[in-house]
Design a protein around this motif. Structure first.
Motif: not given
Length: 599
Positions: A555-559
């Motif tokens: 669930k981690c997009y980029g960043g």
């Protein structure tokens, strides 16, 4: 009542598949003992398993009336014996009950290992032996060469061997005449106190225990009070009969006759094979020598696949043991497999037969643990323990040395396979004792450790010789060797069902094979699982089963990358904790497959 002069008692001895049971069929058919409509092939092999595998497992007896050419009617008592090495105790028992033997040799194959073993038992029992060459109708038959072979290998005069074909019935009348004129009549005093030998017993659901006896002296009648000398038990005879394969009632049996009786005996255990039977009121002075009791050689655990079937298994094993005096059992428990029994057998074929009968006749699914043999563990304080199950091996610090059973194996093999056979025996820690040539074949005698033979030696022997080798063995005693107990640890917990005794030199190879196999068989868990093979505290082989993992960073997009790192660290900590408390589920199939040893 038959005059002993007109009685002939004999057995048929031969190697597996040389035609014993077929010859018995023809003798029964030709003399009209069984009506044509009731006749079937291998009529004396009553068990389904015997008919299916085409082997004789239990020795069976039949009484034949034969009007000979000299005008007298003779009573012939025939005992058909098994040919396999596992059932050789059945053969030795039958030998004591009769005076002569027909030695059946296949005219296409000649003398084989079991032919030798069985004929030596007949010679030990002082038998008159009549050689019979069977399968003479086959194009490959070489009667002259086989006669020479019988004379060279066994040392019996075979010049007047009878040539027959049991399948087509050729030469069978000559066999009957030879039985009458060449085999001795039994001796025995009719007026002496009763002395009868208990040859065999089996359980019949309608009649209770049926006992097969051979009368040596005196007379036994229906209604007599009899006593067994070994057990001291007394019984009253309900019925007396002779086997014409089916039971035919008779009023009395005299010296030299073979028959059966029932006397409301509840358990086959109460009838010791080889016991002497006599009258309660007028007993005989001394007992017959009896037989050596059969000693179980191979042990393995039998467990029900479904733990709820345990009581059914107990009942089934108790019933089976009624008919098979050589099968021993005791209860055992295992952390991995639950409740079951530790059973003793005479060999691997015997083990297979018992397992098949339990699964088929009593409808129970079984797990069999790896077969093992009995070791003698000598402790430092001078005592000796018998070790039946490798999981029970005492602490090595208290053990002075371990002895293992050795066997003397006789292998007959065609020339071109000799190298492979010698290599196989060397690989199994064998010591060569003798190598001679008999009629174009090599006869090798090896001293081998029994636990190397128990697994799959016979199968390997058959495959390296394309089925041409024949193999026979007997126990010779115990010898010290460098043996150790190898344990399998899954997630650092020992699995008792997989413990085994191995030779120290071969432990690493055995251990590595086992852990590699288990790595494929145990399903993956959420944490890493080490699978190890260890001797004492030393790990000799290890495989690691990788963990299944959930994708926590999905669930981690980029960043920021630190967020992902944090989640992975958290997962790692959780896995570590899980592994600390994690319990590994090993499915039943994994045990079954791990215990199937390959080369």
């Amino acid at each position: 009542m038959t005059d002993p002069r007109y009685i002939r008692n004999f057995s048929i001895v031969a190697h597996i598949d040389h035609g014993k049971s077929t010859l018995a069929d023809r003798l029964i058919q030709l003399t009209g003992t069984v009506a044509e409509r009731d006749m079937r092939d291998q009529i004396l092999d009553a068990m389904d398993l015997e008919r299916e595998r085409g082997i004789t497992i239990k020795a069976n007896s039949v009484r034949i009336d034969y009007p000979a050419k000299d005008g007298h009617t003779y009573v012939l008592n025939l005992i058909d014996t098994p040919g396999h090495v596992d059932f050789s105790y059945e053969v030795s028992r039958s030998m004591q009950a009769v005076e002569g033997s027909l030695l059946v040799v296949d005219a296409t194959q000649g003398v084989e290992a079991q032919t030798l073993a069985n004929v030596y038992q007949a010679i030990d029992a002082d038998h008159e032996i009549v050689p019979v060459l069977n399968k003479i109708d086959l194009p490959a038959a070489e009667p002259e060469r086989v006669k020479e072979q019988i004379e060279d290998v066994i040392g019996i005069d075979a010049s007047d061997a009878i040539e027959i074909s049991a399948k087509t019935g050729l030469g069978i009348p000559d066999v009957l005449e030879a039985i009458v004129h060449r085999l001795p009549a039994p001796e025995g005093d009719r007026d002496a106190p009763l002395k009868a030998m208990l040859v065999d017993s089996w359980y019949d659901p309608y009649l209770g225990v049926v006992v097969l006896i051979r009368v040596m002296e005196g007379v036994i009648r229906k209604g007599d009070q009899i006593k067994m000398l070994k057990t001291g038990a007394a019984y009253k005879l309900d019925r007396l009969a002779v086997l014409k394969p089916s039971m035919t009632n008779i009023a009395e049996l005299g010296p030299g006759e073979i028959g059966v009786f029932t006397a409301s005996i509840k358990q086959v255990r109460d009838t010791r094979v080889g016991d002497t039977i006599t009258h309660v009121k007028k007993p005989c002075a001394k007992a017959l020598p009896g037989f050596k009791p059969s000693v179980p050689v191979v042990f393995c655990g039998l467990f029900p696949v479904d733990a709820a079937d345990f009581e059914d298994l107990r009942t089934a094993i108790e019933k089976l043991a009624l008919n098979d005096a050589s099968f021993t059992y005791e209860m055992e428990t295992s952390a991995a497999l639950g409740f079951g029994f530790r059973c003793g057998f005479l060999g691997l074929l015997h083990l297979e037969v018992v397992r098949d009968r339990l699964e088929r006749e009593y409808d129970i699914d079984l797990i069999t643990t790896a077969p093992s043999v009995v070791y003698h563990v000598h402790m430092k304080d001078g005592t000796m323990d018998e070790l039946h199950n490798p999981a029970d091996m005492p602490d090595l610090t208290d053990v002075s040395h371990v002895e293992e059973p050795r066997i003397k194996a006789t292998i007959l093999v065609p020339d071109e396979f000799l190298g492979d056979v010698l290599k196989l025996c060397q690989d199994r820690r064998g010591i060569q004792e003798d190598l001679t040539y008999v009629g174009g074949r090599a006869m090798v005698v090896y001293d081998l450790p029994l636990n190397e033979v128990v697994f799959d030696f016979y199968d390997r022997l058959k495959s390296v010789t394309k089925g041409y080798a024949s193999f026979d063995y007997h126990l010779t005693g115990y010898r010290q060797d460098n043996l150790v107990k190898m344990q399998i640890l899954v997630n650092e917990e020992p699995v008792d069902a997989l413990a085994m005794m191995v030779h120290r030199d071969r432990a690493e190879m055995r251990g590595r094979a086992m852990v590699e196999k288990l790595k494929d068989l145990i399903p993956r868990h959420m944490f890493k699982i080490p699978i190890q093979a260890a001797i004492g505290g030393k790990v000799i082989a290890r495989e690691t089963l990788a963990a299944l993992r959930k994708d926590v960073t999905a669930k981690c997009y980029g960043g920021d990358a630190t967020r992902k790192k944090k989640l992975l660290e958290k997962q790692k900590a959780g896995k570590k904790k899980m592994r600390q408390f994690g319990k590994v589920d090993i499915p039943q199939e994994a045990f079954i497959n791990a215990l199937k040893m390959d080369s």
